[in-house]
Write a protein that holds these residues in place. Structure first.
Motif, PDB file in Angstrom:
ATOM      1  N   ASN A   9       0.809  -1.434  -0.091  1.00 46.71           N
ATOM      2  CA  ASN A   9       0.040  -0.329  -0.148  1.00 46.71           C
ATOM      3  C   ASN A   9       0.602   0.793  -0.093  1.00 46.71           C
ATOM      4  OD1 ASN A   9      -2.530   1.424   1.040  1.00 46.71           O
ATOM      5  ND2 ASN A   9      -0.900   1.993   1.951  1.00 46.71           N
ATOM      6  N   VAL A  10       0.736   1.961  -0.775  1.00 47.87           N
ATOM      7  CA  VAL A  10       1.343   3.172  -0.823  1.00 47.87           C
ATOM      8  C   VAL A  10       0.405   4.783  -0.264  1.00 47.87           C
ATOM      9  CG1 VAL A  10       3.176   2.487  -2.244  1.00 47.87           C
ATOM     10  CG2 VAL A  10       1.256   3.457  -3.658  1.00 47.87           C
ATOM     11  N   GLY A  11       1.181   5.298  -0.142  1.00 48.40           N
ATOM     12  CA  GLY A  11       0.345   6.536   0.113  1.00 48.40           C
ATOM     13  C   GLY A  11       0.747   7.773  -0.871  1.00 48.40           C
ATOM     14  N   TYR A  12      -0.021   8.838  -1.471  1.00 47.56           N
ATOM     15  CA  TYR A  12       0.137   9.960  -2.434  1.00 47.56           C
ATOM     16  C   TYR A  12       0.191  10.802  -1.793  1.00 47.56           C
ATOM     17  CZ  TYR A  12      -0.337   6.327  -6.141  1.00 47.56           C
ATOM     18  OH  TYR A  12      -0.282   4.657  -6.355  1.00 47.56           O
ATOM     19  N   LEU A  13       0.915  11.921  -1.439  1.00 51.89           N
ATOM     20  CA  LEU A  13       1.344  13.786  -1.184  1.00 51.89           C
ATOM     21  C   LEU A  13       1.777  14.440  -2.033  1.00 51.89           C
ATOM     22  CD1 LEU A  13       1.972  14.701   1.449  1.00 51.89           C
ATOM     23  CD2 LEU A  13       4.166  14.703   0.943  1.00 51.89           C
ATOM     24  N   VAL A  14       0.747  15.152  -2.955  1.00 55.54           N
ATOM     25  CA  VAL A  14       0.482  15.453  -3.452  1.00 55.54           C
ATOM     26  C   VAL A  14       0.725  16.855  -3.611  1.00 55.54           C
ATOM     27  CG1 VAL A  14      -1.388  16.075  -5.586  1.00 55.54           C
ATOM     28  CG2 VAL A  14      -1.089  13.993  -4.179  1.00 55.54           C
ATOM     29  N   ASP A  15       0.993  17.975  -4.161  1.00 57.65           N
ATOM     30  CA  ASP A  15       1.540  19.228  -5.202  1.00 57.65           C
ATOM     31  C   ASP A  15       2.112  19.879  -3.342  1.00 57.65           C
ATOM     32  OD1 ASP A  15       0.654  21.556  -6.512  1.00 57.65           O
ATOM     33  OD2 ASP A  15      -0.166  22.293  -5.298  1.00 57.65           O
ATOM     34  N   ASP A  16       3.152  19.166  -3.290  1.00 54.35           N
ATOM     35  CA  ASP A  16       4.533  19.462  -2.128  1.00 54.35           C
ATOM     36  C   ASP A  16       3.257  19.808  -0.381  1.00 54.35           C
ATOM     37  OD1 ASP A  16       6.515  20.787  -3.733  1.00 54.35           O
ATOM     38  OD2 ASP A  16       5.586  22.728  -4.793  1.00 54.35           O
ATOM     39  N   TYR A  39      -2.652  15.033   1.178  1.00 55.12           N
ATOM     40  CA  TYR A  39      -2.081  13.556   1.332  1.00 55.12           C
ATOM     41  C   TYR A  39      -2.782  11.853   1.640  1.00 55.12           C
ATOM     42  CZ  TYR A  39       0.528   9.379   3.732  1.00 55.12           C
ATOM     43  OH  TYR A  39       0.903   7.996   3.613  1.00 55.12           O
ATOM     44  N   HIS A  40      -3.126  11.346   0.493  1.00 53.26           N
ATOM     45  CA  HIS A  40      -4.137  10.358   0.452  1.00 53.26           C
ATOM     46  C   HIS A  40      -2.896   8.693   0.911  1.00 53.26           C
ATOM     47  CE1 HIS A  40      -6.790   7.196  -0.889  1.00 53.26           C
ATOM     48  NE2 HIS A  40      -7.498   7.984  -1.583  1.00 53.26           N
ATOM     49  N   PRO A  41      -3.343   8.707   2.265  1.00 55.25           N
ATOM     50  CA  PRO A  41      -2.585   7.884   2.966  1.00 55.25           C
ATOM     51  C   PRO A  41      -2.835   5.821   2.134  1.00 55.25           C
ATOM     52  CG  PRO A  41      -4.634   7.815   4.112  1.00 55.25           C
ATOM     53  CD  PRO A  41      -4.486   8.970   2.964  1.00 55.25           C
ATOM     54  N   LEU A  79      -6.198  13.555   4.283  1.00 58.13           N
ATOM     55  CA  LEU A  79      -7.568  12.755   4.142  1.00 58.13           C
ATOM     56  C   LEU A  79      -7.585  11.782   4.626  1.00 58.13           C
ATOM     57  CD1 LEU A  79      -7.520  12.327  -0.573  1.00 58.13           C
ATOM     58  CD2 LEU A  79      -8.376  13.581   1.523  1.00 58.13           C
ATOM     59  N   LEU A  80      -8.621  11.415   5.612  1.00 62.13           N
ATOM     60  CA  LEU A  80      -8.371   9.957   6.543  1.00 62.13           C
ATOM     61  C   LEU A  80      -9.508   9.041   6.606  1.00 62.13           C
ATOM     62  CD1 LEU A  80      -7.216   9.623   9.677  1.00 62.13           C
ATOM     63  CD2 LEU A  80      -8.994  10.713  10.517  1.00 62.13           C
ATOM     64  N   PRO A  81      -9.241   7.827   6.614  1.00 60.54           N
ATOM     65  CA  PRO A  81      -9.920   6.753   6.533  1.00 60.54           C
ATOM     66  C   PRO A  81     -10.368   6.394   8.055  1.00 60.54           C
ATOM     67  CG  PRO A  81      -8.093   5.983   5.628  1.00 60.54           C
ATOM     68  CD  PRO A  81      -7.547   7.493   6.388  1.00 60.54           C
TER      69      PRO A  81
END
Length: 213
Positions: free
Chosen positions: A119-126, A130-132, A147-149
């Protein structure tokens, strides 16, 4: 950058003329429409509620400009394609006006008898967002909006609170909330939000809502 919340774990991110969709899964009724307008799709892991394999494969066939990024298992599921990119922690990807860095390794534990996929998270636009995915991995970088599940067989509110405290975002938006009733979502927001365990504002966005980050 603008964020549009879709059902469950799926979001669309827009900046200038660039549009990314993260985790268009089987629990997101308008996933196909979202993907049809995206320049790239980012997948955190292979579970069907985050990755509708048939939908993404069909979009790749229909749109020769579409790029897809995901774990090695996601790339394997889509078959050999130069527009499908396997990513892992430490990678950086750029699509148009948006750049994302990749963080984390494994899905959170559900049970010892159930295998944990990558599983990877994406940290977008500096660090704007963050989508974990399905994990409480803390990136080593500032995060403005997290973004919190908040629901699912692997989630735990105490761990979610510690995750928010560790990330220290300015704002939290609930995702992965589909398994909670309206009362459950409100109770979770109260427990984890500004007047609860984290001291950080938490938003509940209805599917289709767009906000500026």
């Amino acid at each position: 950058m603008k964020l549009t919340k879709h059902a469950h774990a799926c979001v669309t991110l827009e900046k200038d003329d660039t549009r990314l969709v993260i985790d268009p899964g089987a629990f997101t009724p308008d996933a196909a429409e979202a993907v049809s307008r995206a320049h790239a799709v980012l997948i955190t892991h292979e579970h069907f509620d985050h990755f509708d394999q048939k939908l993404v494969a069909a979009a790749l066939e229909a749109r020769p400009e579409l790029q897809v990024y995901g774990t090695a298992a996601v790339a394997t599921a889509l078959g050999k394609n130069s527009r499908v990119h396997a990513v892992a922690a430490g990678d950086t990807l750029t699509v148009g006006s948006l750049t994302a860095t990749v963080h984390g390794h494994r899905h959170a534990l559900i049970h010892a008898d159930i295998p944990c996929p990558d599983n990877v998270g994406y940290l977008v636009d500096d660090g704007a967002l963050y989508h974990p995915g399905d994990a409480y991995f803390v990136p080593d970088a500032p995060v403005h909006t997290l973004l919190l599940p908040t629901s699912g067989p692997w989630t735990k509110l105490g761990e979610a609170a510690d995750f928010v405290r560790a990330v220290k975002p300015e704002r939290v938006i609930q995702i992965h909330e589909l398994m909670l009733s309206d009362l459950g979502q409100q109770s979770t927001a109260n427990l984890l939000g500004e007047n609860g365990l984290t001291g950080t504002p938490i938003s509940r966005l209805e599917p289709g809502t767009t906000v500026q980050l």
